[in-house]
Design an enzyme around this catalytic site. Structure first.
Site, PDB file in Angstrom:
ATOM      1  N   LYS A  60       0.806  -1.229   0.000  1.00 13.49           N
ATOM      2  CA  LYS A  60       0.000   0.000   0.000  1.00 13.49           C
ATOM      3  C   LYS A  60       0.840   1.281   0.000  1.00 13.49           C
ATOM      4  O   LYS A  60       0.405   2.312  -0.487  1.00 13.49           O
ATOM      5  CB  LYS A  60      -0.930   0.011   1.213  1.00 13.49           C
ATOM      6  CG  LYS A  60      -2.168  -0.858   1.066  1.00 13.49           C
ATOM      7  CD  LYS A  60      -3.079  -0.669   2.259  1.00 13.49           C
ATOM      8  CE  LYS A  60      -4.365  -1.444   2.106  1.00 13.49           C
ATOM      9  NZ  LYS A  60      -5.312  -1.189   3.189  1.00 13.49           N
ATOM     10  N   ASP A  96     -10.430   2.989   1.727  1.00 11.82           N
ATOM     11  CA  ASP A  96     -10.660   2.483   3.093  1.00 11.82           C
ATOM     12  C   ASP A  96     -11.389   3.538   3.921  1.00 11.82           C
ATOM     13  O   ASP A  96     -12.256   3.217   4.734  1.00 11.82           O
ATOM     14  CB  ASP A  96      -9.333   2.136   3.784  1.00 11.82           C
ATOM     15  CG  ASP A  96      -8.765   0.802   3.316  1.00 11.82           C
ATOM     16  OD1 ASP A  96      -9.555  -0.056   2.888  1.00 11.82           O
ATOM     17  OD2 ASP A  96      -7.536   0.628   3.374  1.00 11.82           O
TER      18      ASP A  96
HETATM   19  P1  NAP Z   1      -1.062  -2.810  11.023  1.00 13.38           P
HETATM   20  O1  NAP Z   1      -0.689  -1.641  10.204  1.00 13.38           O
HETATM   21  O2  NAP Z   1      -0.097  -3.950  11.150  1.00 13.38           O
HETATM   22  O3  NAP Z   1      -1.416  -2.271  12.503  1.00 13.38           O
HETATM   23  C1  NAP Z   1      -1.699  -3.193  13.543  1.00 13.38           C
HETATM   24  C2  NAP Z   1      -2.170  -2.415  14.791  1.00 13.38           C
HETATM   25  O4  NAP Z   1      -2.579  -3.392  15.773  1.00 13.38           O
HETATM   26  C3  NAP Z   1      -1.080  -1.564  15.445  1.00 13.38           C
HETATM   27  O5  NAP Z   1      -1.668  -0.437  16.053  1.00 13.38           O
HETATM   28  C4  NAP Z   1      -0.531  -2.535  16.514  1.00 13.38           C
HETATM   29  O6  NAP Z   1       0.069  -1.891  17.626  1.00 13.38           O
HETATM   30  C5  NAP Z   1      -1.824  -3.190  16.979  1.00 13.38           C
HETATM   31  N1  NAP Z   1      -1.572  -4.481  17.618  1.00 13.38           N
HETATM   32  C6  NAP Z   1      -1.180  -5.636  17.027  1.00 13.38           C
HETATM   33  N2  NAP Z   1      -1.065  -6.613  17.957  1.00 13.38           N
HETATM   34  C7  NAP Z   1      -1.384  -6.047  19.147  1.00 13.38           C
HETATM   35  C8  NAP Z   1      -1.455  -6.551  20.490  1.00 13.38           C
HETATM   36  N3  NAP Z   1      -1.178  -7.820  20.785  1.00 13.38           N
HETATM   37  N4  NAP Z   1      -1.839  -5.697  21.483  1.00 13.38           N
HETATM   38  C9  NAP Z   1      -2.145  -4.407  21.194  1.00 13.38           C
HETATM   39  N5  NAP Z   1      -2.089  -3.870  19.951  1.00 13.38           N
HETATM   40  C10 NAP Z   1      -1.716  -4.692  18.948  1.00 13.38           C
HETATM   41  O7  NAP Z   1      -2.413  -3.497  10.511  1.00 13.38           O
HETATM   42  P2  NAP Z   1      -3.646  -2.770   9.758  1.00 13.38           P
HETATM   43  O8  NAP Z   1      -3.480  -2.938   8.300  1.00 13.38           O
HETATM   44  O9  NAP Z   1      -3.801  -1.420  10.340  1.00 13.38           O
HETATM   45  O10 NAP Z   1      -4.863  -3.744  10.185  1.00 13.38           O
HETATM   46  C11 NAP Z   1      -5.340  -3.756  11.516  1.00 13.38           C
HETATM   47  C12 NAP Z   1      -6.631  -4.585  11.611  1.00 13.38           C
HETATM   48  O11 NAP Z   1      -7.660  -3.965  10.844  1.00 13.38           O
HETATM   49  C13 NAP Z   1      -6.518  -6.024  11.074  1.00 13.38           C
HETATM   50  O12 NAP Z   1      -7.283  -6.866  11.899  1.00 13.38           O
HETATM   51  C14 NAP Z   1      -7.147  -5.930   9.691  1.00 13.38           C
HETATM   52  O13 NAP Z   1      -7.719  -7.159   9.249  1.00 13.38           O
HETATM   53  C15 NAP Z   1      -8.233  -4.904   9.950  1.00 13.38           C
HETATM   54  N6  NAP Z   1      -8.625  -4.179   8.725  1.00 13.38           N
HETATM   55  C16 NAP Z   1      -9.922  -4.292   8.326  1.00 13.38           C
HETATM   56  C17 NAP Z   1     -10.338  -3.616   7.203  1.00 13.38           C
HETATM   57  C18 NAP Z   1     -11.775  -3.738   6.779  1.00 13.38           C
HETATM   58  O14 NAP Z   1     -12.097  -3.374   5.643  1.00 13.38           O
HETATM   59  N7  NAP Z   1     -12.640  -4.196   7.645  1.00 13.38           N
HETATM   60  C19 NAP Z   1      -9.446  -2.821   6.458  1.00 13.38           C
HETATM   61  C20 NAP Z   1      -8.119  -2.727   6.905  1.00 13.38           C
HETATM   62  C21 NAP Z   1      -7.718  -3.421   8.039  1.00 13.38           C
HETATM   63  P3  NAP Z   1       1.670  -1.609  17.652  1.00 13.38           P
HETATM   64  O15 NAP Z   1       1.861  -0.340  16.877  1.00 13.38           O
HETATM   65  O16 NAP Z   1       1.963  -1.472  19.095  1.00 13.38           O
HETATM   66  O17 NAP Z   1       2.327  -2.795  17.003  1.00 13.38           O
END
Ligand code: NAP
Length: 277
Positions: A60, A96
């Protein structure tokens, strides 16, 4: 869709159902694109018979410099999830943010204007959600993240757009209590190898006193956070409507036609059921 790995995406099922419904002779497929092939694959999107592409993890950010033009949302969020081929010129969009807002308003019947919001997480999805909520005119947006420095960076990047602040751990409970909307953008609660889907990103009993809880996670269909919120009498939404509406927005960018969102939602549900089987 350009991804690596391409894995179990439900987007092909969703988009192909929409093409079929509208009688459009097009096909959507998930391509596994390793980082060293990205530039060549993106260049191929300039061909006459290509509408464009979706872009997902891990590309992305990497596609940004490969675009001829960027939408304001893609620029501010710093990520492209939709590429549109306009007569050989590639336009980068981010659907998004609009997908999240449409899900909240149309599916959740919740208007974020002038509301107090707490957002958990500061990753890629959080940037799109912050952009959407600030553009929608929330009263304030508090951001909490496990890694504080990432929340601070996000707050700095988006503060020109509205009232956004970093929530340190000691102020989180109070902010959540007073929130009209709580959004989980972390991956906590997700059903994925190595992750426990039975955990909530919040400590037990810590929920808004009223209002709406939106969890971006859509696998499982009902997360622990949603279960806790429902037990406390709160309205909830999972991430499926956002996934469908961001896809619908991409579809509209490519075809110029209104996307059949209901058909896409049903196809997404079927594909999710299949992925679980
Ligand atoms: P990302 O960039 O990897 O960000 C992950 C986030 O989760 C960070 O803030 C991370 O915190 C936090 N995190 C991960 N493990 C954790 C834990 N054990 N305890 C506390 N915080 C934790 O991922 P992303 O692309 O933003 O996606 C995040 C979520 O949104 C995923 O579940 C994804 O499937 C979902 N999503 C859904 C859609 C939709 O259309 N519904 C679209 C996009 C994403 P740190 O910074 O501390 O690592």
């Amino acid at each position: 869709m350009l991804a690596h790995p391409a894995g179990h995406s439900i987007s092909p099922t969703m988009h192909n159902a929409a093409f079929e419904k509208l009688g459009i002779n097009a096909h959507y497929e998930a391509l596994d694109v390793p980082p060293d092939s990205l530039e060549a694959v993106v260049a191929g999107l300039r061909q006459k018979d290509v509408y464009g592409a979706n872009v997902t993890i891990p590309h992305k950010l990497a596609v940004l410099p490969l675009m001829d033009a960027l939408s304001e949302a893609a620029k501010q969020i710093g990520a492209v999830n939709t590429i549109v081929n306009e007569e050989g010129k590639l336009h980068g969009h981010n659907t998004d943010a609009t997908g999240f807002l449409r899900a909240l308003r149309d599916d959740g019947q919740f208007s974020p204007k002038s509301k107090r919001v707490v957002m958990l997480g500061a990753g890629g999805a959080a940037r799109a959600v912050a952009y959407a909520l600030l553009k929608a005119g929330v009263a304030d947006l508090g951001v909490y993240n496990r890694t504080e420095s990432k929340a601070e960076t996000l707050v700095n990047d988006f503060s020109p757009l509205g009232a956004i602040s970093h929530l340190p751990e000691e102020t989180l409970n109070q902010a959540i209590q007073a929130a009209d909307l709580l959004v989980n953008t972390t991956s906590v609660g997700m059903e994925k190898a190595g992750l426990d889907p039975k955990v909530s990103p919040l400590k037990e009993g810590n929920l808004p006193a009223r209002g709406f809880v939106s969890d971006l996670v859509y696998r499982p269909e009902t997360t622990q956070l949603m279960r806790d919120a429902m037990a406390a009498g709160l309205k909830v939404q999972n991430g499926l409507p956002m996934l469908v509406y961001q896809g619908a927005e991409s579809f509209e960018c490519w075809t110029g036609q209104s996307a059949p969102a209901k058909v896409m939602l049903n196809a997404a549900k079927t594909a999710l059921g299949r992925a679980r089987a």
